[in-house]
Design an enzyme around this catalytic site. Sequence first.
Site, PDB file in Angstrom:
ATOM      1  CB  VAL A   1      -1.017   0.060   1.184  1.00 11.21           C
ATOM      2  CG1 VAL A   1      -2.049  -1.037   1.078  1.00 11.21           C
ATOM      3  CG2 VAL A   1      -0.305   0.065   2.521  1.00 11.21           C
TER       4      VAL A   1
ATOM      5  CB  SER B   1      -2.200   3.843  17.110  1.00  9.87           C
ATOM      6  OG  SER B   1      -1.539   3.689  18.359  1.00  9.87           O
TER       7      SER B   1
ATOM      8  CE1 TYR C   1       2.013   2.128  14.455  1.00  6.78           C
ATOM      9  CE2 TYR C   1       1.551   3.016  16.640  1.00  6.78           C
ATOM     10  CZ  TYR C   1       1.218   2.177  15.587  1.00  6.78           C
ATOM     11  OH  TYR C   1       0.086   1.393  15.660  1.00  6.78           O
TER      12      TYR C   1
ATOM     13  CB  ALA D   1       4.540  11.640  13.336  1.00  9.44           C
TER      14      ALA D   1
END
Length: 245
Positions: A62, A140, A153, A155
């Site tokens: 992706v 998250s 992660y 950000a």
Amino acid sequence: MSTKKTALITGGAKGIGAAICRTLAENGFNLAINYNSSYSEACSLKKELSTLTNVEIFKCDVSCSAQVKEMFSEINNHFGGVDILVNNAGIAQQALFTDITDSMWEKMLSTNLSGAFYCCREALPYMINQKSGKIINIASMWGEVGASVEVHYSAAKAGLIGLTKALAKEVGLSGITVNAVSPGVIQTDMLSSFSEEDKACLKEETPLNRLGTVQDIAKAVGFLASDSADFITGQVVSVNGGFVI
Ligand code: NAP
């Protein structure tokens, strides 16, 4: 071509993605399951869920816009379009901020944030034409509050939450909802670098005193994908046992 609605789940072959596939299959959607490296898991999930619904698997990284474009063209040929897009594919990594290299930063952002952007961009023309559609982004809790030694992660996931809110405003008039599900600590391979002691501490920090299961997340996605959530858009549904309140 089937009259059932079709759901695409990125990173659907394992972990949270596979649980989402099972729930959406039980809820009557056709399934387009995206995988990148987990080919054998994707094949066995297809076999398992084919007894319930129409299932096809699609290989695609992706983080690569050309591959996403190609995947959507294959899905559109096979199913006619994507009614429910679940942007679940993601990677995590722990690193001190000063140790994050350009390539670590770029891989984190391109997988967790650009991947969702590419998939939304390919999914929207069909949804706009249908005047309906649901996009669900798996964020998250660290995107909500920030995690030490996971700045890249955090950000990326904060960016995904921003994308969710802004896109919800832009496509609402077309009858499309865009929401995020924001997991807490969920027991999957993503926790493989955590020791048993780390996990015990995380459990203790969670008011409901357990780690989350993949089904906890899948149930929230199942709700947001259903007609019951027709008037919900631009929201971040936090499924974290109270870890972040
Ligand atoms: P996982 O078991 O490691 O699964 C990650 C999934 O992402 C795999 O299906 C993987 O596909 C896919 N993926 C990774 N890079 C990809 C790429 N470039 N292109 C396509 N697919 C890619 O972890 P998980 O816990 O189920 O994570 C699922 C999502 O939940 C992620 O977005 C993660 O950030 C989020 N999340 C998890 C937790 C947690 O505690 N577990 C907490 C908060 C948020 P392949 O295996 O086929 O490559």
